[in-house]
Design an enzyme around this catalytic site. Structure first.
Site, PDB file in Angstrom:
ATOM      1  CG  ASP A  97     -20.270  -4.754  38.679  1.00 33.18           C
ATOM      2  OD1 ASP A  97     -20.132  -3.705  39.334  1.00 33.18           O
ATOM      3  OD2 ASP A  97     -19.527  -5.742  38.831  1.00 33.18           O
TER       4      ASP A  97
ATOM      5  CG  ASP B 162     -16.126  -4.484  40.860  1.00 27.86           C
ATOM      6  OD1 ASP B 162     -17.098  -4.713  40.111  1.00 27.86           O
ATOM      7  OD2 ASP B 162     -15.429  -5.380  41.385  1.00 27.86           O
ATOM      8  NE  ARG B 163     -17.091  -7.095  35.967  1.00 23.44           N
ATOM      9  CZ  ARG B 163     -16.976  -8.120  35.136  1.00 23.44           C
ATOM     10  NH1 ARG B 163     -17.642  -8.112  33.994  1.00 23.44           N
ATOM     11  NH2 ARG B 163     -16.233  -9.153  35.435  1.00 23.44           N
TER      12      ARG B 163
ATOM     13  CB  SER C 235     -18.873  -9.547  40.415  1.00 26.91           C
ATOM     14  OG  SER C 235     -18.576  -8.473  39.587  1.00 26.91           O
ATOM     15  CG  HIS C 236     -20.203  -9.933  36.157  1.00 29.52           C
ATOM     16  ND1 HIS C 236     -19.061 -10.048  36.916  1.00 29.52           N
ATOM     17  CD2 HIS C 236     -20.155 -10.912  35.244  1.00 29.52           C
ATOM     18  CE1 HIS C 236     -18.340 -11.056  36.465  1.00 29.52           C
ATOM     19  NE2 HIS C 236     -18.980 -11.610  35.448  1.00 29.52           N
TER      20      HIS C 236
ATOM     21  CE  LYS D  43     -13.817  -5.188  38.030  1.00 30.64           C
ATOM     22  NZ  LYS D  43     -13.351  -6.330  38.835  1.00 30.64           N
TER      23      LYS D  43
ATOM     24  CG  ASP E 158     -18.939  -6.162  42.895  1.00 27.09           C
ATOM     25  OD1 ASP E 158     -19.229  -6.034  41.690  1.00 27.09           O
ATOM     26  OD2 ASP E 158     -17.811  -6.528  43.276  1.00 27.09           O
TER      27      ASP E 158
END
Ligand code: G16
Length: 544
Positions: A278, A282-283, A114-115, A377, A280
């Site tokens: 981010d 999703d944010r 992710s982030h 998300k 991947d």
């Protein structure tokens, strides 16, 4: 008949999935058998039907391709009949969720941390998503963790690496591996949800934006949708090439790591909308000209206006937010007469509510917003919903925010992060607060009096499952609150999150400085938790 190869192995310590999958340093994942043990444990737990479909994709970070090649062979050996892989090993998390749903897959492996930063010395991760497209629930992740403790073999087939960059179908063992365009299905879905014609019209009338893809996975998606389908000029998407190390940055869309975007949006040259996503995808981060929108406010503002978007007209069934997310969305739910649900941190907790049709939109303070269109998300989805609303209503982000607060009041909100602190200190801090919880009600901290203090526990209203110890809450009599929680996504030491919130009614001071408004809660947090003593830090590392 393909020969299935059984490789003996022994368990690795600590393969417990966190808030969202297994995340560790790349060096940990590079140990022979480490990724294989985890992936085999997933397959052993989910036991795919012979011929089942598996989706594999990732955010393009360092080590992605190596693990994808191995996972393809292992999927073939474990009985999957078809493996769908994003070209180049790329699939954003929301796109993976959509592809799982669209092609009737039994699940998917999403390779991402992710982030968290990427590169040989940084982070890697593997997450398993189930057939509804969402992150595996705790019943599955718990069983996978259990299996990693007893595993003694993993299965593979003898096959060469395949060309991940060429769209088409190739056999691996008895499975068919299909390399697909990672963007097209997702872009079609977005076009079906939103009023692209209205957005295109706004763009041709001079509406401007900047989207910072942070050298992560959303670059190709944002270029195809914003510059391709919606007509924003080339250059609207910056940092649009996915890089294995994200250019050496944290692909975390907040005011620290997306500072260049923030500075632009506060300057005289600011476009109408600034947004980022981010690692991947999703944010999301939303900043209007001279107006930052917190993720909690973004959820509330989007929920209040979601029915403007064609696919959501007349069908807002309910709103869900994670517990540490501000109660701004609760006021919208109350105003619109729909139910609101408060879940633990982690998108997986929204899955049952979405599947049961009890909520349409969900969000988290950690910059996640999404809806029932997928089970993750979705960063670009949130940006497109903002664009749709602004285009149709013909107002600015700042005007929309002011109008919202004037109607519902404002939940001033901040999160203070103490990153990479010693695990013992973090544990001592949480244990200390936990021991004090029963004594806190009635205690005064400056002008604040504690009304209630507890450890948050959630009973899923759909399947009755209970998740305890999901964060410590101190609720004050004036409606303000502090939440203490340890992050479940870090890879080094512990990260303490302190969530601070205070409500101002519509006729109160709704345009003040957040830090000033939260000063009483900040002081109370220190008095309750002795943060400086336990963390050795005099100030948070990141304030969002
Ligand atoms: C993951 C989950 C989110 C959750 C976040 C919290 O985000 O998918 O649902 O809100 O972790 O992280 P922490 O436990 O560190 O507070 P992501 O974007 O890292 O997948």
């Amino acid at each position: 008949m393909t020969q299935i190869v059984t490789v003996p192995t022994t368990p690795f310590e600590g393969q417990a999935p966190g808030t969202s999958g297994l995340r560790k340093k790349v060096k940990v994942f590079q140990q022979p058998g480490y990724a294989e043990n985890f992936i085999q444990s997933v397959f052993d737990v989910v036991q795919p039907e012979p011929g089942a479909v598996l989706v594999i994709g990732g955010d393009g970070r360092f080590h992605n391709r190596t693990v994808i090649q191995q996972a393809i062979r292992m999927a073939a050996a474990n009985g999957y009949g078809r493996v769908i892989v994003g070209q180049g090993g790329i699939l954003s998390t929301p796109a993976a969720s959509h592809v799982i749903r669209k092609y009737g897959a039994s699940g998917g492996l999403v390779l991402s941390a992710s982030h968290n930063p990427g590169g040989p010395d940084e982070d890697f991760g593997i997450k398993y998503n189930i057939a509804n497209g969402g992150p595996a629930p705790e019943s599955v992740t718990g069983a996978v963790h259990g299996r990693t403790g007893t595993i003694d073999r993993w299965l593979t087939v003898e096959a060469d690496d395949i060309d991940l960059d060429r769209i088409g179908e190739v056999p691996v063992g008895a499975a068919k591996v299909q390399i697909i365009d990672p963007v097209a299905d997702y872009a079609d879905l977005m076009e079906a949800l939103f009023d692209f014609a209205a957005i295109r019209k706004a763009v041709s009338s001079g509406f401007t934006m900047r989207f910072d893809a942070m050298s992560a996975v959303t670059g190709p998606y944002a270029k195809a949708i914003l510059e391709g389908r919606l007509g924003f000029p080339a250059g609207t998407v910056v940092n649009g090439e996915p890089l294995e190390d994200f250019g050496g940055h944290h692909p975390d869309p907040n005011l620290i790591h997306a500072k260049a975007l923030y500075d632009l949006m506060m300057s005289a040259e600011a476009p109408d909308l600034g947004a980022a996503s981010d690692g991947d995808g999703d944010r999301n981060l939303i900043i209007g000209r001279h107006r930052f929108i917190t993720p909690s406010d973004s959820l509330a503002m989007l929920a209040a206006n979601i029915e403007i978007a064609p696919a959501y007209r007349g069908r807002l069934s309910g709103i869900a937010r994670s517990m540490p997310t501000s109660a701004a969305a609760d006021r919208v739910a109350e105003g619109l007469g729909v139910p609101v649900f408060e879940t633990p941190t982690g998108w997986k907790f929204f899955g049952n509510l979405l599947d049961a049709g009890r909520v349409t939109i969900c969000g988290e303070e950690s910059a996640g917003t999404g809806s029932d269109h997928v089970r993750e998300k979705d960063g670009l989805w949130a940006v497109l919903l903002w664009l749709n609303i602004l285009a149709v209503r013909g107002i600015s982000v700042d005007e929309l925010a002011r109008e919202h607060w004037a109607r519902y009041g404002r939940n001033y909100y901040a999160r203070h992060d103490y990153e990479g602190i010693a695990s013992e200190g973090a544990k001592a801090l949480m244990d200390g607060i936990t021991a004090r919880l029963p004594m806190l009600p009635g205690s005064r901290f400056g002008a604040l009096t504690v009304g209630q203090a507890d450890s948050f526990s959630y009973t899923d209203p759909v399947d009755g499952s209970v998740s305890a110890n999901q964060g410590l809450r101190v609720l004050f009599e004036d409606g303000s609150r502090i939440v203490f929680r340890l992050s479940g996504t870090g890879t080094q030491g512990a990260t303490l999150r302190v969530y601070l919130e205070r409500y101002e009614p519509p006729l109160g001071d709704i345009d003040a400085d957040t830090g000033t408004m939260l000063q009483p809660q900040i002081e109370a947090a220190e008095a309750i938790a002795a943060i400086a003593q336990h963390t050795g830090r005099s100030a948070p590392d990141v304030i969002t």
